[in-house]
Design an enzyme around this catalytic site. Structure first.
Site, PDB file in Angstrom:
ATOM      1  N   CYS A  77       0.808  -1.228   0.000  1.00  0.00           N
ATOM      2  CA  CYS A  77       0.000   0.000   0.000  1.00  0.00           C
ATOM      3  C   CYS A  77       0.836   1.271   0.000  1.00  0.00           C
ATOM      4  O   CYS A  77       0.432   2.279  -0.588  1.00  0.00           O
ATOM      5  CB  CYS A  77      -0.972  -0.003   1.168  1.00  0.00           C
ATOM      6  SG  CYS A  77      -0.225   0.202   2.810  1.00  0.00           S
ATOM      7  N   HIS A 114      -2.092   1.538   7.205  1.00  0.00           N
ATOM      8  CA  HIS A 114      -2.581   1.282   5.848  1.00  0.00           C
ATOM      9  C   HIS A 114      -2.851   2.610   5.153  1.00  0.00           C
ATOM     10  O   HIS A 114      -3.475   3.511   5.723  1.00  0.00           O
ATOM     11  CB  HIS A 114      -3.842   0.436   5.866  1.00  0.00           C
ATOM     12  CG  HIS A 114      -4.403   0.183   4.506  1.00  0.00           C
ATOM     13  ND1 HIS A 114      -3.630  -0.335   3.482  1.00  0.00           N
ATOM     14  CD2 HIS A 114      -5.633   0.411   3.966  1.00  0.00           C
ATOM     15  CE1 HIS A 114      -4.369  -0.422   2.382  1.00  0.00           C
ATOM     16  NE2 HIS A 114      -5.583   0.027   2.648  1.00  0.00           N
ATOM     17  N   ASP A 129      -8.846   2.523  -3.042  1.00  0.00           N
ATOM     18  CA  ASP A 129      -7.821   1.744  -2.338  1.00  0.00           C
ATOM     19  C   ASP A 129      -7.301   0.655  -3.275  1.00  0.00           C
ATOM     20  O   ASP A 129      -7.901  -0.412  -3.402  1.00  0.00           O
ATOM     21  CB  ASP A 129      -8.408   1.131  -1.072  1.00  0.00           C
ATOM     22  CG  ASP A 129      -7.354   0.469  -0.204  1.00  0.00           C
ATOM     23  OD1 ASP A 129      -6.188   0.397  -0.643  1.00  0.00           O
ATOM     24  OD2 ASP A 129      -7.692   0.015   0.909  1.00  0.00           O
TER      25      ASP A 129
END
Length: 274
Positions: A77, A114, A129
């Protein structure tokens, strides 16, 4: 071009779009955002091979696009999200970084490590995302309390509480499954630099302890955790098996599109043979 929050003046947009196999969107809107998000998830896998081999991860845009775009690798991420943010910024979207606490079925308080994005469109804010390595989105979804969507058989839901904490869930056969929580407090690249240092180097980070890779498609996910290789389908017929260490390089290449040089292949085999 002036300096930008996500360094999009340094983005090689043409190479990025070629990596995804799509043309440049004509204008920033919900339809274009969904198509771009889906193409990114399909083309660029989630993986932590560098971390598993004991190497640091850079969140500088030049380094990210060299790895994920030009060398056609994947990332996690902290690499996917700044890259996608730079793309959106370059294309004229209003984009804000957010931070999430990964839960994966628990309610424990974990650090906000995250990286995800809020994209503001005319019809309101959307959650984008592209870098979640555990059962993540194929397309962005509206940040609206009670939103529930089906994406290729994968069901996702967003709920919020009175304190303004959002819960992102997926549906398992036994019921709802918490993936991560987040707030709408803006996060900046410098916040991701700090979080990346922890997630890529701390001995308690799950990324440091084992190899991970994931590729998500409509109806099927391929997931590698250490030597455990799983194929999960929305319509059952799931398969899980433990791979011999010598099969790891071929699996990464053929299933996840992650081609390593011979030295790294050998290092990975030796690490898991031990």
């Amino acid at each position: 071009m002036t300096d930008t929050q996500w360094d999009s003046e340094r983005l090689d947009l043409a190479s990025y779009l070629a990596r995804l196999g799509i043309d440049e969107p004509t204008e920033p809107n919900a339809s274009a955002l969904r198509a771009l998000h889906r193409a990114h998830v399909a083309a660029i896998p989630f993986e932590n091979v560098e971390i598993a081999l004991g190497r640091p991860i850079s969140v500088d845009l030049d380094d990210i696009q060299d790895k994920l775009v030009h060398r056609r690798r994947g990332g996690y991420c902290m690499e996917h999200t700044p890259l996608f943010a730079a793309v959106l910024e370059r294309l004229g979207y209003s984009v804000t970084g957010l931070g999430g606490r990964v839960l994966m079925g628990t309610n424990k308080i974990r650090p906000a490590t995250h990286a995800l994005l809020r994209v503001d469109l005319e019809d309101g804010p959307w959650l984008a995302d592209v870098g979640f390595g555990g059962q993540g989105l194929l397309e962005p979804i509206p940040i609206v309390d009670g939103t529930e969507v089906d994406q290729g058989g994968w069901v996702f839901r967003l709920d919020t509480d009175e304190a303004g904490t959002w819960m992102f869930r997926t549906r398992h056969p036994e019921g709802g499954f918490n993936l991560y929580s987040f707030t709408l407090e803006p996060r900046y690249l410098v916040d991701y630099v700090v979080a990346n240092h922890y997630t890529s180097t701390h001995p308690r980070s799950p990324f440091v302890n084992r190899l991970m890779a994931q590729r998500t498609e409509p109806g099927v996910r391929h997931r590698l955790m250490g030597t455990e290789f799983a194929t999960v389908r929305t319509k059952s017929n799931n398969q899980t098996r433990t791979l011999p260490a010598e099969e790891l390089p071929d699996t990464l290449r053929k299933v996840f599109g992650i081609a390593l040089d011979p030295t790294d292949e050998q290092a990975l085999v030796e690490q898991y043979s031990a």
